[in-house]
Design a protein around this motif. Structure first.
Motif, PDB file in Angstrom:
ATOM      1  N   ALA A  54      26.502  52.135  72.300  1.00 46.66           N
ATOM      2  CA  ALA A  54      25.630  51.398  71.392  1.00 46.66           C
ATOM      3  C   ALA A  54      24.922  50.241  72.082  1.00 46.66           C
ATOM      4  CB  ALA A  54      26.451  50.879  70.209  1.00 46.66           C
ATOM      5  N   GLU A  55      25.616  49.551  73.004  1.00 47.95           N
ATOM      6  CA  GLU A  55      24.981  48.415  73.665  1.00 47.95           C
ATOM      7  C   GLU A  55      23.813  48.864  74.540  1.00 47.95           C
ATOM      8  OE1 GLU A  55      27.732  45.996  75.747  1.00 47.95           O
ATOM      9  OE2 GLU A  55      28.948  45.522  73.980  1.00 47.95           O
ATOM     10  N   THR A  56      24.016  49.983  75.240  1.00 49.18           N
ATOM     11  CA  THR A  56      22.933  50.506  76.076  1.00 49.18           C
ATOM     12  C   THR A  56      21.745  50.921  75.226  1.00 49.18           C
ATOM     13  OG1 THR A  56      24.502  51.289  77.726  1.00 49.18           O
ATOM     14  CG2 THR A  56      22.299  52.271  77.763  1.00 49.18           C
ATOM     15  N   GLN A  57      22.019  51.602  74.112  1.00 48.09           N
ATOM     16  CA  GLN A  57      20.937  52.031  73.233  1.00 48.09           C
ATOM     17  C   GLN A  57      20.193  50.832  72.665  1.00 48.09           C
ATOM     18  OE1 GLN A  57      22.031  54.835  70.220  1.00 48.09           O
ATOM     19  NE2 GLN A  57      20.041  54.755  69.194  1.00 48.09           N
ATOM     20  N   ALA A  58      20.943  49.795  72.294  1.00 48.16           N
ATOM     21  CA  ALA A  58      20.297  48.597  71.757  1.00 48.16           C
ATOM     22  C   ALA A  58      19.389  47.945  72.806  1.00 48.16           C
ATOM     23  CB  ALA A  58      21.353  47.606  71.283  1.00 48.16           C
ATOM     24  N   HIS A  59      19.842  47.955  74.070  1.00 49.74           N
ATOM     25  CA  HIS A  59      19.039  47.363  75.138  1.00 49.74           C
ATOM     26  C   HIS A  59      17.713  48.094  75.269  1.00 49.74           C
ATOM     27  CE1 HIS A  59      17.901  45.800  79.094  1.00 49.74           C
ATOM     28  NE2 HIS A  59      17.727  47.055  79.482  1.00 49.74           N
ATOM     29  N   TRP A  60      17.763  49.430  75.323  1.00 49.81           N
ATOM     30  CA  TRP A  60      16.562  50.213  75.554  1.00 49.81           C
ATOM     31  C   TRP A  60      15.647  50.258  74.346  1.00 49.81           C
ATOM     32  CZ3 TRP A  60      15.007  51.043  80.187  1.00 49.81           C
ATOM     33  CH2 TRP A  60      15.934  51.134  81.239  1.00 49.81           C
ATOM     34  N   THR A  61      16.197  50.268  73.150  1.00 53.64           N
ATOM     35  CA  THR A  61      15.349  50.413  71.966  1.00 53.64           C
ATOM     36  C   THR A  61      14.895  49.087  71.384  1.00 53.64           C
ATOM     37  OG1 THR A  61      17.279  50.513  70.498  1.00 53.64           O
ATOM     38  CG2 THR A  61      16.436  52.606  71.356  1.00 53.64           C
ATOM     39  N   ARG A  63      15.488  45.481  73.280  1.00 50.93           N
ATOM     40  CA  ARG A  63      15.150  44.445  74.250  1.00 50.93           C
ATOM     41  C   ARG A  63      13.953  44.831  75.120  1.00 50.93           C
ATOM     42  NH1 ARG A  63      19.140  42.061  78.998  1.00 50.93           N
ATOM     43  NH2 ARG A  63      17.565  40.714  79.982  1.00 50.93           N
ATOM     44  N   VAL A  64      13.926  46.058  75.643  1.00 48.11           N
ATOM     45  CA  VAL A  64      12.850  46.459  76.554  1.00 48.11           C
ATOM     46  C   VAL A  64      11.481  46.376  75.884  1.00 48.11           C
ATOM     47  CG1 VAL A  64      11.864  48.421  77.807  1.00 48.11           C
ATOM     48  CG2 VAL A  64      14.270  47.827  78.109  1.00 48.11           C
ATOM     49  N   PRO A  65      11.267  47.002  74.721  1.00 44.38           N
ATOM     50  CA  PRO A  65       9.927  46.878  74.101  1.00 44.38           C
ATOM     51  C   PRO A  65       9.606  45.459  73.653  1.00 44.38           C
ATOM     52  CG  PRO A  65      11.423  48.116  72.687  1.00 44.38           C
ATOM     53  CD  PRO A  65      12.112  47.951  73.988  1.00 44.38           C
ATOM     54  N   GLU A  70       6.167  40.758  74.509  1.00 44.34           N
ATOM     55  CA  GLU A  70       6.010  39.312  74.704  1.00 44.34           C
ATOM     56  C   GLU A  70       5.220  39.024  75.974  1.00 44.34           C
ATOM     57  OE1 GLU A  70      10.021  37.980  74.710  1.00 44.34           O
ATOM     58  OE2 GLU A  70      10.225  38.000  72.504  1.00 44.34           O
ATOM     59  N   GLY A  71       5.520  39.757  77.051  1.00 38.78           N
ATOM     60  CA  GLY A  71       4.817  39.546  78.303  1.00 38.78           C
ATOM     61  C   GLY A  71       3.334  39.905  78.199  1.00 38.78           C
ATOM     62  N   ILE A  72       3.042  41.006  77.524  1.00 32.65           N
ATOM     63  CA  ILE A  72       1.642  41.425  77.387  1.00 32.65           C
ATOM     64  C   ILE A  72       0.867  40.429  76.533  1.00 32.65           C
ATOM     65  CG2 ILE A  72       0.162  43.176  76.308  1.00 32.65           C
ATOM     66  CD1 ILE A  72       2.129  45.271  77.370  1.00 32.65           C
ATOM     67  N   ARG A  73       1.491  39.911  75.490  1.00 34.70           N
ATOM     68  CA  ARG A  73       0.796  38.916  74.656  1.00 34.70           C
ATOM     69  C   ARG A  73       0.463  37.662  75.455  1.00 34.70           C
ATOM     70  NH1 ARG A  73       4.978  40.434  70.693  1.00 34.70           N
ATOM     71  NH2 ARG A  73       4.020  41.907  69.209  1.00 34.70           N
ATOM     72  N   LEU A  74       1.342  37.274  76.371  1.00 32.84           N
ATOM     73  CA  LEU A  74       1.086  36.098  77.203  1.00 32.84           C
ATOM     74  C   LEU A  74      -0.054  36.357  78.177  1.00 32.84           C
ATOM     75  CD1 LEU A  74       4.709  34.879  78.047  1.00 32.84           C
ATOM     76  CD2 LEU A  74       3.007  33.667  76.674  1.00 32.84           C
ATOM     77  N   ARG A  75      -0.082  37.549  78.763  1.00 30.45           N
ATOM     78  CA  ARG A  75      -1.096  37.869  79.777  1.00 30.45           C
ATOM     79  C   ARG A  75      -2.425  38.303  79.177  1.00 30.45           C
ATOM     80  NH1 ARG A  75       3.720  39.781  81.843  1.00 30.45           N
ATOM     81  NH2 ARG A  75       3.397  41.899  81.032  1.00 30.45           N
ATOM     82  N   VAL A  81      -0.640  43.416  69.560  1.00 27.63           N
ATOM     83  CA  VAL A  81       0.387  44.242  70.202  1.00 27.63           C
ATOM     84  C   VAL A  81       1.505  44.531  69.206  1.00 27.63           C
ATOM     85  CG1 VAL A  81       1.991  44.477  72.142  1.00 27.63           C
ATOM     86  CG2 VAL A  81      -0.114  43.142  72.420  1.00 27.63           C
ATOM     87  N   SER A  82       1.852  45.796  69.049  1.00 33.85           N
ATOM     88  CA  SER A  82       2.978  46.189  68.192  1.00 33.85           C
ATOM     89  C   SER A  82       3.910  47.091  68.976  1.00 33.85           C
ATOM     90  CB  SER A  82       2.472  46.911  66.932  1.00 33.85           C
ATOM     91  OG  SER A  82       1.833  48.126  67.280  1.00 33.85           O
ATOM     92  N   THR A  83       5.125  47.245  68.465  1.00 31.56           N
ATOM     93  CA  THR A  83       6.103  48.126  69.093  1.00 31.56           C
ATOM     94  C   THR A  83       6.599  49.134  68.070  1.00 31.56           C
ATOM     95  OG1 THR A  83       7.974  46.683  68.577  1.00 31.56           O
ATOM     96  CG2 THR A  83       6.846  46.313  70.672  1.00 31.56           C
TER      97      THR A  83
END
Length: 301
Positions: A54-61, A63-65, A70-75, A81-83
């Protein structure tokens, strides 16, 4: 409903490069950007393993997006931007997502040496089945790579865009493909370089090497046909400078060479719904594996 520029995101270097390219293209198009992450379920016994739990799935689904957005909105200030997260087979989910997108953008690993793409099975399947344009972007692709060098020879995103290259089959040209390429060049404020590769009919082939006059006649015929085909498009897009190249030989090789000085390479893929199913033609397949610039594959009937 407003279409989006949608990019497949999995946290890899290639998908991050694709997301940055997609953000730049969304700004050029004036459209929202959607970051799409597909989580492929694993069998229940494997899901209990520490690396797949579950922790790995939570990271990928989650945290990553979230961090990518957040990075794209800054740049890219002002970009909408939506996910979105989906669960299922990546090729099927991405192909389905393409239906509602203006463009679907995918990342691909770059090859060492002569360059080009390493397109995985998911990318090839999506390109073969999607009925909207799909763009492949290499890992490491930078905004400056799509622009001319500055006056002292340093890569810069502040200079003019390099040409958009269109691979065109004059025997069966598609208006949607040609319009896509002209529009891409127009919004970049750059020229359109139309590349047409031709080979003689089989019954000419044996005598061609020794008959230079015949070769010249065939070359002139192909060049005139290309000029006539593009004439109404030049009139429709008077602000886009067009250069034409009609060359003897394999189209894929000519396009791979042209990609080294291109901001984008545009090729078509014929939609086939017959018994043999969808597939990628030999020219498009060669372009996907050997071009060093981003490649847009435009499906057409």
């Amino acid at each position: 409903m407003t279409r989006t520029v949608t990019v497949g995101l999995d946290g890899s270097h290639e998908s991050r490069a694709a997301a940055e390219w997609a953000a730049r293209e969304a700004q050029l198009l004036g459209l929202p950007l959607k970051l799409l992450q597909v989580w492929e379920p694993v069998p229940a016994p494997m899901a209990q393993a520490p690396l797949l739990g579950a922790e790995t799935q939570a990271h990928w689904t989650e945290r990553v997006p979230r961090e990518a957005a957040e990075g794209i909105r800054l740049r890219h200030p002002g970009l909408d931007v939506s996910t979105e997260q989906l669960s299922g087979r990546p090729a099927e989910m991405l192909t389905g997502a393409a239906k509602d997108a203006e463009l679907l953008v995918l990342g691909s690993r770059g090859l060492s040496g002569l360059g080009g793409f390493l397109v995985g099975s998911v990318g090839l399947s999506v390109v073969a089945h999607a009925e909207r344009p799909v763009v492949l972007v290499r890992a490491g692709e930078q905004a400056a790579d799509e622009h001319e060098m500055d006056p002292v020879g340093i890569p810069s995103a502040a200079t003019s865009f390099r040409p958009v290259v269109l691979g065109l089959d004059i025997e069966s040209p598609d208006e949607g493909l040609i319009e896509f390429a002209f529009a891409a060049a127009a919004r970049r404020g750059t020229c359109l370089r139309v590349v047409h590769g031709w080979n003689p009919p089989p019954y000419y082939a044996y005598g061609l090497a020794a008959d230079l006059e015949l070769h010249g006649a065939l070359a002139r015929r192909e060049s005139v046909a290309l000029t006539e085909l593009l004439r109404p498009w030049r009139e429709k897009h008077p602000d886009v400078e067009v250069t034409e190249e009609s060359s003897y030989g394999t189209p894929g090789n000519h396009l791979a060479d042209a990609s080294r000085e291109a901001s984008l390479v545009v090729v078509g893929r014929r939609i086939r719904r017959g018994a043999l199913g969808a597939h990628i033609g030999p020219v498009t397949h060669a372009v996907l594996h050997h071009c060093v610039a981003p490649v847009a594959v435009v499906p057409h009937n």
